[in-house]
Design a protein around this motif. Structure first.
Motif: not given
Length: 741
Positions: A287, A291, A302-303, A305-306, A310
């Motif tokens: 993880q 991320h 990637r982290g 974008n997550q 949200e």
């Protein structure tokens, strides 16, 4: 010597008679051996359990169980063997001494199990333990024999008595060593070894007993009244004792086996838990890797974008604004190229700390997208909040940084997009922030820009032009070459042409290179474009040769990106071979900055091109940062002075002096000089006076298609030569070369 009614080391009295018709019940003897073997196996099994248990309480428990098995087995084997002894007189047993013999066996067994609880002992320690254990077993045996009550008195042979004690010690030593050896192991072969060792231990126990019995002599006094043996059934009593003992030993072994399986299950469970823990750690590590950026510990793309998705969902439901701040460190590549990547990584770490210290709270998201690109996501109520944060970051970035013995000051370019004005999705907002960032770079860097609609329009237009340029290169129908003549000032004739690419766009008309070269460089098309220009220019030069211009030299521009390709020399050789023109008639023009970008690899490639016979020219001289020490090492033929130094001549005395100095320097280095951007007769006359070799510009002609260049050349060649100019202040004569168009 008499002890408990037993006579040791004492001669037989003369009165009385010996009992010689004593026998043993073979069934009870065999039963005693079986019990002794079971006791040996139980001892080995308990010793194994003690060695494999980690808990101290469990170790004490299994030592007690093992001592009970060993003591019960040895005592039972002894008692059953005593029951197997058959005499013609009545024998009974005193219960107190019988119990005392059992207690002695238990103490000796506890001592043995305590010894076996140690993981490793020296041989002399085993020997001492075996002596004490053997003496205890011998004491148990003879106390048990002292419990026998009859009319006869017991006398013992000293030799056999000593042998029985030695056998007890030897059997004890064998039991200790075998238990230590067999405490670790598994499998069928290990079990067979335990069975075999149990038989040996059982034989040792029985051998000690019957050696002691053989040492015994029963003497009946003369005055004693003979009594017949009682009708008690010793077989039934021995069998009962054996069954009880075997049940106890069997239960202990079963308990040990069950505990062993349970312990294995507990170990398996702990192993599974450990594996699950390792999996959790691995998942957390994955993880982190997936991320977070390894260098700066910031979120990666990637982290980011997550988290971005949200926050967009929250803002879409509850309302509010978000700002995406895209940062790019200005001229960061120079740090990697000059100080190395380790120094670059150290600098990125420091800059990441600067950015984190500039944000307002933990609610602001900071990420590194890779290289020198950073992105910040913040909650705002109005656009000025994003501007103020960007300005705070820019100011923080300008703080001096000590790195590799240098004091560096970095700047950053920033682009900002705002939700929901500039987009409603992660991709759209990042794209618009990126467009604003490139606007900051295009306007001189070290600045910030908000996204605007015209940026999107321009980006869409550039994307469309990129697609259409790919199509034009693939079809090779819309691209064309224009040629601008270069006048030899000494001969007064056109001896060179410069090939200039044009794009006849279906909608936008004729586009100059300034409109699409940047698109080609940014999208990996410049190598293909340069190669097409090279081949087409060589082909047109071949055609012009057939039209009566056999001595023309063709100058072709080469982009900085193309100059870094090893295939360039092969492509030039192929173009020359395909067109059939001599290599000496081709000249490759490269810019000053392209030459100095990577001087070592550039020098190798230029030498390969010169080895083909192709001439080399440095274009736009004076606009870059070239070093004269490098310039003299390059295999150049021609130096072209940039038009920015020509356009203000003769009004600017400084430019005149610079041009004159460059011409003198070039001739010192044995280079020919071309001045581009010549637009007035006065400029042409001055350049001729200064000793310039060639001139190029709109005064002579604009760039024209290949079909028209022959007529332009002929017209320029028919013009009268330049007259000398009075540099002392006289007016320029009117008889000069006039522009063709």
């Amino acid at each position: 010597m008499e002890w408990l009614g037993l006579h040791f080391f004492t001669a037989l009295p003369e009165s009385g008679y010996l009992l010689l018709d004593c026998t043993h019940n073979p069934f009870l003897v065999l039963l005693a051996y079986l019990v002794a073997c079971a006791a040996g196996f139980g001892t080995l099994d308990m010793a194994e359990r003690v060695g494999h248990v980690d808990n101290l309480t469990a170790q004490r428990r299994w030592r007690g169980v093992g001592a009970g098995c060993l003591a019960g087995g040895i005592w039972s084997a002894h008692f059953i063997s005593m029951l197997a002894f058959q005499t013609p007189i009545t024998i009974h047993y005193q219960w107190f001494l019988t119990f005392a013999s059992l207690l002695i066996a238990l103490i000796a067994s506890l001592f043995a199990m305590q010894t076996l609880s140690h993981a490793q002992l020296r041989i002399h320690q085993y020997l001492v333990a075996a002596i004490w254990m053997g003496l205890g077993i011998a004491l148990m045996h003879y106390v048990g024999m002292a419990a026998m009550r009859s009319e006869a008195q017991m006398y013992f042979s000293s030799g056999l008595f000593g042998l029985s004690v030695a056998i007890a010690i030897g059997a004890s030593l064998a039991a200790l060593l075998l238990s230590q050896y067999l405490r670790n192991g598994s499998g069928m072969f290990h079990q067979l070894l335990k069975y075999g060792a149990s038989l040996v231990l059982g034989a040792g126990i029985i051998s000690m007993h019957f050696t002691g019995m053989a040492a015994m002599q029963l003497l009946v006094p003369s005055e004693a009244v003979s009594s017949l043996p009682s009708n008690n059934n010793p077989t039934q009593l021995g069998l009962s004792v054996a069954v009880i003992t075997l049940l106890v030993i069997g239960s202990s072994i079963s308990a040990a086996l069950a505990d062993k399986k349970l312990q294995h299950k507990e170990r398996d469970l702990r192993r599974v838990n450990a594996l699950l823990g390792e999996l959790d750690q691995a998942r957390a590590s994955l993880q982190q890797v997936a991320h977070y950026d390894a260098l700066t510990s910031l979120l990666n793309r990637r982290g980011f974008n997550q988290v971005f998705a949200e926050k967009l969902t929250q803002k879409t439901q509850s309302g509010g604004m978000l700002a995406v701040i895209f940062l790019d460190i200005d001229h960061f590549k120079r740090i990697n190229d000059s100080l190395g990547h380790d120094a670059g990584d150290e600098l990125l770490t420091v800059l990441a700390d600067h950015i984190k210290s500039s944000v307002r709270s933990h609610n602001d998201v900071v990420a590194r997208f890779g290289g020198d690109e950073f992105c910040i996501l913040i909650n705002i109520h109005h656009r000025d909040e994003a501007r103020h944060m960007a300005q705070r970051i820019m100011q923080k970035m300008k703080e001096p940084i000590e790195l590799a013995g240098r004091r560096l000051v970095m700047t950053t370019s920033i682009g900002i997009s705002v939700f929901p004005e500039d987009g409603t999705s992660c991709e759209e907002l990042l794209k618009t922030a990126d467009l604003a960032l490139y606007q900051s770079k295009d306007t001189g860097r070290n600045g910030l820009n908000f996204f605007s609609a015209n940026l999107k329009t321009r980006a869409f237009l550039e994307l469309q032009l990129e697609e259409e340029l790919r199509h034009a290169l693939r079809k090779q129908k819309e691209l064309t070459l224009y040629y601008q003549p270069i006048l030899d000032l000494r001969k007064g004739k056109v001896t060179r042409l410069e090939a200039l690419v044009r794009w006849q766009h279906p909608q936008h008309g004729l586009l100059t290179p300034e409109r699409f070269i940047g698109i080609a460089e940014n999208n990996g098309l410049v190598a293909e474009l340069d190669n097409w220009v090279l081949r087409q220019a060589c082909a047109d030069l071949g055609w012009l040769t057939e039209q009566g211009h056999p001595d023309l030299i063709m100058a072709v521009n080469c982009s900085a990106l193309n100059l870094a390709r090893d295939e360039l020399a092969d492509e030039i050789e192929y173009a020359l071979r395909s067109s059939g023109i001599a290599a000496s008639r081709l000249e490759l023009e490269v810019t000053e900055n392209a030459l100095m970008g990577n001087i070592s690899s550039t020098l190798i490639l230029l030498r390969q091109i010169r080895a083909l016979g192709v001439a080399l020219s440095i274009d736009d001289f004076g606009t870059g940062y070239s070093s004269l020490s490098y310039l003299k090492r390059l295999p150049l033929n021609t130096l072209k002075i940039d038009r920015s130094f020509i356009q203000d001549i003769p009004k600017s005395t400084t430019d005149m002096e610079i041009v004159q100095a460059i011409i003198g320097m070039a001739h010192t280095l044995h280079l020919q000089v071309i001045c581009e951007g010549v637009q007035t007769p006065q400029q042409l006359e001055l350049l001729s006076k200064y000793g310039c070799d060639y001139a190029q510009g709109y005064l002579l002609s604009t760039a024209v298609p290949a079909s028209e260049i022959s007529a332009v050349i002929m017209a320029l060649d028919q013009q009268p030569p330049l007259p000398p100019m009075d540099l002392a202040g006289g007016k320029a004569p009117s008889a000069v070369v006039h522009p063709i168009r």
